[in-house]
Scaffold this motif. Structure first.
Motif, short mmCIF file in Angstrom:
data_model
loop_
_atom_site.label_atom_id
_atom_site.label_comp_id
_atom_site.label_asym_id
_atom_site.label_seq_id
_atom_site.Cartn_x
_atom_site.Cartn_y
_atom_site.Cartn_z
N VAL A 457 0.84 -1.20 0.00
CA VAL A 457 0.00 0.00 0.00
C VAL A 457 0.88 1.25 0.00
CG1 VAL A 457 -1.72 1.32 1.29
CG2 VAL A 457 -1.92 -1.16 1.16
N MET A 458 1.91 1.22 0.84
CA MET A 458 2.81 2.38 0.92
C MET A 458 3.49 2.61 -0.43
SD MET A 458 2.19 3.43 3.89
CE MET A 458 3.34 4.80 4.06
N LYS A 459 3.82 1.49 -1.09
CA LYS A 459 4.51 1.60 -2.37
C LYS A 459 3.61 2.25 -3.42
CE LYS A 459 7.13 -1.53 -5.27
NZ LYS A 459 7.40 -2.96 -5.47
N VAL A 460 2.37 1.75 -3.49
CA VAL A 460 1.42 2.29 -4.46
C VAL A 460 1.19 3.79 -4.21
CG1 VAL A 460 -0.97 2.17 -5.27
CG2 VAL A 460 0.30 0.07 -4.80
N THR A 461 1.17 4.16 -2.92
CA THR A 461 0.90 5.57 -2.60
C THR A 461 2.20 6.38 -2.52
OG1 THR A 461 0.99 5.14 -0.23
CG2 THR A 461 -1.18 4.99 -1.27
N ARG A 462 3.27 5.79 -2.90
CA ARG A 462 4.60 6.42 -2.82
C ARG A 462 4.86 7.04 -1.43
NH1 ARG A 462 2.74 8.54 -7.29
NH2 ARG A 462 3.01 10.65 -6.56
N GLY A 463 4.56 6.25 -0.43
CA GLY A 463 4.86 6.65 0.94
C GLY A 463 3.94 7.70 1.51
N GLN A 464 2.90 8.03 0.77
CA GLN A 464 2.09 9.15 1.24
C GLN A 464 0.86 8.76 2.04
OE1 GLN A 464 1.55 11.96 -1.88
NE2 GLN A 464 3.73 12.08 -2.28
N ALA A 465 0.70 7.47 2.22
CA ALA A 465 -0.44 7.06 3.06
C ALA A 465 -0.02 7.07 4.52
CB ALA A 465 -0.89 5.68 2.66
N ASP A 466 -0.99 7.15 5.39
CA ASP A 466 -0.71 7.04 6.81
C ASP A 466 -0.64 5.54 7.12
OD1 ASP A 466 -0.84 6.74 9.50
OD2 ASP A 466 -2.49 8.14 9.81
N PRO A 467 0.53 5.02 7.49
CA PRO A 467 0.69 3.57 7.66
C PRO A 467 -0.26 2.99 8.71
CG PRO A 467 2.77 4.74 8.06
CD PRO A 467 1.76 5.77 7.75
N GLU A 468 -0.53 3.75 9.75
CA GLU A 468 -1.47 3.29 10.78
C GLU A 468 -2.84 3.03 10.16
OE1 GLU A 468 0.30 2.21 13.58
OE2 GLU A 468 -1.82 2.22 14.19
N LEU A 469 -3.26 4.05 9.41
CA LEU A 469 -4.57 3.96 8.77
C LEU A 469 -4.60 2.81 7.76
CD1 LEU A 469 -7.36 5.23 8.55
CD2 LEU A 469 -6.45 6.84 6.86
N ALA A 470 -3.52 2.68 6.99
CA ALA A 470 -3.44 1.61 6.00
C ALA A 470 -3.56 0.26 6.69
CB ALA A 470 -2.11 1.70 5.25
N LYS A 471 -2.90 0.12 7.81
CA LYS A 471 -2.93 -1.14 8.55
C LYS A 471 -4.35 -1.45 9.03
CE LYS A 471 -1.08 -3.29 12.68
NZ LYS A 471 -0.33 -3.05 13.91
N ASN A 472 -4.98 -0.44 9.59
CA ASN A 472 -6.33 -0.64 10.11
C ASN A 472 -7.31 -1.03 9.00
OD1 ASN A 472 -5.46 -0.15 12.66
ND2 ASN A 472 -6.03 2.03 12.64
N LEU A 473 -7.17 -0.33 7.88
CA LEU A 473 -8.07 -0.63 6.76
C LEU A 473 -7.83 -2.04 6.23
CD1 LEU A 473 -8.06 2.78 4.86
CD2 LEU A 473 -9.88 1.82 6.28
N LEU A 474 -6.54 -2.42 6.14
CA LEU A 474 -6.20 -3.77 5.68
C LEU A 474 -6.81 -4.81 6.61
CD1 LEU A 474 -2.48 -3.48 4.57
CD2 LEU A 474 -4.29 -4.62 3.27
N LEU A 475 -6.65 -4.59 7.89
CA LEU A 475 -7.17 -5.54 8.86
C LEU A 475 -8.68 -5.68 8.73
CD1 LEU A 475 -5.05 -4.76 12.08
CD2 LEU A 475 -5.07 -6.88 10.73
N LYS A 476 -9.32 -4.52 8.61
CA LYS A 476 -10.77 -4.51 8.50
C LYS A 476 -11.21 -5.35 7.30
CE LYS A 476 -13.59 -0.87 7.55
NZ LYS A 476 -13.74 0.60 7.51
N GLU A 477 -10.53 -5.07 6.19
CA GLU A 477 -10.85 -5.72 4.92
C GLU A 477 -10.57 -7.23 5.00
OE1 GLU A 477 -12.64 -4.89 1.40
OE2 GLU A 477 -12.16 -3.49 3.02
N LEU A 478 -9.39 -7.58 5.51
CA LEU A 478 -8.99 -8.99 5.58
C LEU A 478 -9.92 -9.79 6.47
CD1 LEU A 478 -5.13 -8.50 5.89
CD2 LEU A 478 -6.30 -9.68 4.02
N ASN A 479 -10.27 -9.21 7.60
CA ASN A 479 -11.08 -9.96 8.55
C ASN A 479 -12.55 -10.04 8.17
OD1 ASN A 479 -8.83 -10.50 10.06
ND2 ASN A 479 -9.02 -8.63 11.26
N SER A 480 -12.98 -9.15 7.28
CA SER A 480 -14.37 -9.22 6.87
C SER A 480 -14.53 -10.09 5.64
CB SER A 480 -14.91 -7.81 6.57
OG SER A 480 -14.31 -7.35 5.37
N GLY A 481 -13.43 -10.29 4.93
CA GLY A 481 -13.48 -11.02 3.65
C GLY A 481 -13.64 -12.51 3.83
N GLU A 482 -13.57 -13.04 5.05
CA GLU A 482 -13.61 -14.48 5.24
C GLU A 482 -14.95 -15.09 4.94
OE1 GLU A 482 -11.14 -15.88 8.87
OE2 GLU A 482 -11.37 -13.75 9.02
#
Ligand code: ADP
Ligand code: MG
Ligand code: ZN
Length: 482
Positions: A457-482
């Motif tokens: 995610v950081m790579k795609v956004t060229r480091g401009q995303a907030d890593p905390e937020l990216a992590k939280n969103l990833l977790l949300k997405e991963l855990n709901s996708g099951e």
């Protein structure tokens, strides 16, 4: 094996921060100057020259004695300490003897996690001597020269009672002492440049009631060498005691390159200095109102300040200790706090990023281009999650280099911040779709896979995303996708 009891007492000389020497108007700014360019008849002791006391010397010495919680003696008396040495053109040093500026002080410091105290025996002023030069381009072969530039520079000598019990304690006391003299502006306390010099007295005994024979160690020019020299000397004395060999009362020199102490060759001077009151400098008394004025100039000292920081800002002891070591750093912290009221977060940034930048640029905080309100401005953005910590670190670096303000750097560098959750959510979903293997890995319990995905995610956004937020969103997405 029987117990050993270690006793240490330190004698420290600090160069006082005056512009003129102690008894004449020559400059004290001798570092890097041509030899013998900062001298006059007074500091080189020409016949008939008369010393006149620099008032500032007295002020700084009294300030030092007060900061070390000494009693100030009401009379100021100067003595001549007579001895011959080529760097001492007068044949005597103007010093103090039975009437030092201050006596019976106390210094508190922390060592090994607990609070220690050492009694101060005396604080007195004296003039520095010159310097012998044994090598250099301008010296004829096989000869030595003497530079009198340092002659007459004011020093304050601080002598402890033999209260220190280990090399660690000696080092921690010295660090506190340096911090104090710097806080009060009495000395810059720079050991490498010789504006703080330490002679260490150390003895080892097998009987807790009686002190052993003391050995004086000289010639250390860093906290580390004081520590190492004491360690070495204690081991040496212990070994002698074990073999029941005598310990000689002597002066030894620390040999930095060989990491050992060596006996100083012979006694260069008799112990009897024939002290007598200097007839050129009459005794005088300190006015109580002058004393009061000087007392008012003493700021809150490091230990009190640390304790206040722990209570007022709820900082852990270790962090608070580092923060208050330099007055300017602690001042900066408190200034910044006025605009950014999160002490813990500010403290973390100060102790990591700010100190790191200062170290890299080899400057201190007063020389830096960043102001407390600039830092506050930056941290407010981080706190509001408008920019990520990583981006903020980059901006801070830039601020240190150029002195620019946060908004200006952001505009100039065209940094746009992806804090918009919707936008980031989209990228997160795409990342998940593109990396099915990592998703499977994560779901089967491999934590590492999550870090990989955040990285993507950081790579795609060229480091401009907030890593905390990216992590939280990833977790949300991963855990709901099951
Ligand atoms: P001197 O007259 O030899 O200079 P001082 O009494 O002035 O001796 O002490 C000089 C320093 O040595 C002081 O810092 C003191 O605390 C320390 N000292 C004195 N006796 C001992 C000892 N037995 N072991 C270690 N340090 C000592
Ligand atoms: Mg002494
Ligand atoms: Zn002079």
């Amino acid at each position: 094996m029987k117990d050993f009891y270690v006793t240490i007492g330190l004698e420290v000389h600090c160069q006082l921060l005056t512009q003129a020497k102690m008894f004449c108007r020559c400059s004290t700014d001798y570092i890097g100057k041509e030899p013998n360019t900062l001298i006059c008849p007074v500091c080189t002791g020409l016949p008939g020259a008369l010393p006149v006391l620099n008032r500032r010397v007295l002020e700084l010495a009294i300030r030092t004695a007060l900061a070390l919680r000494c009693e100030i003696l009401p009379q100021v008396v100067f003595h001549r300490k007579n001895y011959f040495y080529p760097d001492l053109p007068k044949g005597y040093q103007i010093s103090q003897y039975d009437f030092p500026i201050g006596v019976r002080g106390i210094v508190e410091f922390v060592s090994g996690g607990s609070k220690k105290r050492v009694r101060i025996k005396r604080v007195h002023v004296e003039e520095d001597a010159g310097k012998l030069i044994h090598e250099g381009p301008s010296l004829p072969w096989n000869s030595s020269g003497v530079d009198f530039n340092r002659c007459g520079i004011p020093l304050v000598e601080i002598v402890t009672e033999p209260d220190l019990r280990s090399p660690e304690e000696a080092r921690d006391y010295l660090i506190m002492l340096r911090s104090i003299v710097r806080y009060i502006g009495a000395s810059d306390g720079n050991m490498e440049e010789g504006s703080l010099r330490c002679d260490a007295n150390v003895s080892v005994s097998r009987d807790v009631e009686t002190l052993g024979t003391k050995v004086e160690v000289k010639n250390m020019n860093s906290f580390r060498s004081v520590f190492r020299a004491l360690q070495y000397e204690i081991d040496r004395q212990k070994a002698l005691l074990e073999k029941e060999l005598p310990i000689l009362q002597e002066t030894r020199h620390w040999d930095e390159t060989r990491d050992i102490t060596v006996a100083a060759r012979g006694k260069e001077e008799a112990e009897d200095y024939r002290y007598f009151p200097d007839p050129d400098l009459l005794p005088f008394s300190i006015e109580p109102k002058d004393l009061e004025e000087i007392a008012k100039t003493i700021p809150e000292l490091p230990l009190e300040r640390k304790e206040r920081f722990m209570v007022e800002y709820e900082l852990p002891e270790g962090e608070a200790g580092v923060l208050v070591q330099e007055k300017e750093v602690a001042d900066f912290f408190e200034e910044c706090l006025k605009e950014f009221h999160k002490p813990r977060m500010l403290c973390n940034w100060m102790l990591t990023e700010v100190l790191k930048n200062l170290n890299e640029l080899e400057i201190n905080i007063t020389e830096s281009k960043i102001s407390p309100s600039n830092l506050a401005e930056l941290l407010k953005l981080v706190d509001k999650r408008e920019i990520s910590g990583t981006i903020a670190k980059g901006i801070l670096e830039e601020m240190f280099k150029t002195g620019g303000r946060v908004k200006e750097i952001i505009a100039r560098k065209g940094i746009s911040f992806i804090t918009n959750e919707r936008e980031l959510e989209k990228i997160v979903r795409e990342t998940i779709e593109k990396n099915p293997q990592s998703v499977a890995d994560y779901l089967s319990g491999k934590e590492k896979a999550l870090h990989f995905l955040i990285g993507q995610v950081m790579k795609v956004t060229r480091g401009q995303a907030d890593p905390e937020l990216a992590k939280n969103l990833l977790l949300k997405e991963l855990n709901s996708g099951e």
